[in-house]
Design an enzyme around this catalytic site. Sequence first.
Site, short mmCIF file in Angstrom:
data_model
loop_
_atom_site.label_atom_id
_atom_site.label_comp_id
_atom_site.label_asym_id
_atom_site.label_seq_id
_atom_site.Cartn_x
_atom_site.Cartn_y
_atom_site.Cartn_z
N MET A 244 0.84 -1.18 0.00
CA MET A 244 0.00 0.00 0.00
C MET A 244 0.88 1.24 0.00
O MET A 244 1.70 1.39 0.87
CB MET A 244 -0.91 -0.01 1.20
CG MET A 244 -1.78 -1.20 1.17
SD MET A 244 -3.46 -1.04 1.71
CE MET A 244 -3.89 0.60 1.49
N ILE B 247 -1.73 -0.27 -3.77
CA ILE B 247 -2.92 -0.39 -2.91
C ILE B 247 -3.31 -1.86 -2.90
O ILE B 247 -3.22 -2.56 -3.89
CB ILE B 247 -4.07 0.51 -3.43
CG1 ILE B 247 -5.25 0.50 -2.46
CG2 ILE B 247 -4.51 0.10 -4.81
CD1 ILE B 247 -6.33 1.53 -2.82
N SER B 248 -3.75 -2.34 -1.76
CA SER B 248 -4.02 -3.76 -1.57
C SER B 248 -5.13 -4.30 -2.47
O SER B 248 -6.06 -3.59 -2.84
CB SER B 248 -4.40 -4.04 -0.12
OG SER B 248 -3.40 -3.61 0.76
N GLN B 249 -5.01 -5.58 -2.77
CA GLN B 249 -6.05 -6.30 -3.51
C GLN B 249 -7.35 -6.30 -2.69
O GLN B 249 -7.34 -6.64 -1.51
CB GLN B 249 -5.59 -7.73 -3.78
CG GLN B 249 -6.58 -8.57 -4.54
CD GLN B 249 -6.16 -10.03 -4.59
OE1 GLN B 249 -5.19 -10.41 -3.95
NE2 GLN B 249 -6.89 -10.84 -5.33
#
Length: 252
Positions: free
Chosen positions: A19, A99-101
């Site tokens: 992130m 940015i995270s999944q």
Amino acid sequence: MTRMLAAGSLLPLFAVLLMLQVPVAGSADRDGFRQERLDLVEVIQADVRRTSSHLDRESLDERVLDAMREVPRHLFVPKGAQAEAYKNRPLAIGHGQTISQPYIVAIMTDLLKPRENHRVLEVGTGSGYQAAVMAKLTSEVFTMEIIEPLGVQAGQRLQQLGYDNVQVRIGDGYYGWEEHAPFDAIIVTAAANHVPPPLVKQLKPGGRMIIPVGSAFMVQQLVLIEKGMDGEVTLKQILPVRFVPLTGEHGG
């Protein structure tokens, strides 16, 4: 604190979850991508069913899914990437980070069993997306970021978007945020080679913590930690992931 990436050996869905920094997005129509958010939640639900043997569940809490439907992910990515914001994968947001999944955000949130009266600590703010999701579900979110530009921009973004129940602090999340402890839940978004004792200490009896544990740049285990009312701590491995290491003095 650098954010993790979930690239698992089980499914290609377990992609890297770093992130990172995003330029502050301007005000945008929160409903401009509503159908895309609804479609994304359908994809997440299908992925949960496919990984149910690891999660011990076939579906997530509807409150968590509602938060995923509501939080405008396109405002947590660079403007040039907004068209990709609702694909179920990580996106680059600067500083070599992503940015995270959404699938990983959803399952980590769900495993904490967040409630409206909970106070939550997040280690690894990144762009602020995970904090925004948690803010929809709990009363207070305290989030820490070791990379100053990320923390500053996330704080500005969250304030602009009206997430008034989130506080951002620049610092090493390994040590937690003692003055606001204890926490009902703690979510760590970077891999550690061991579970940080200060975070376990700051977890309230009856609380839960989710953290990826393992060697840097190797497959780690997403670990759920529960503290009993008597203070006894139990650990449960959930699924294999691959996250970037925790940074700072005790980096992985």
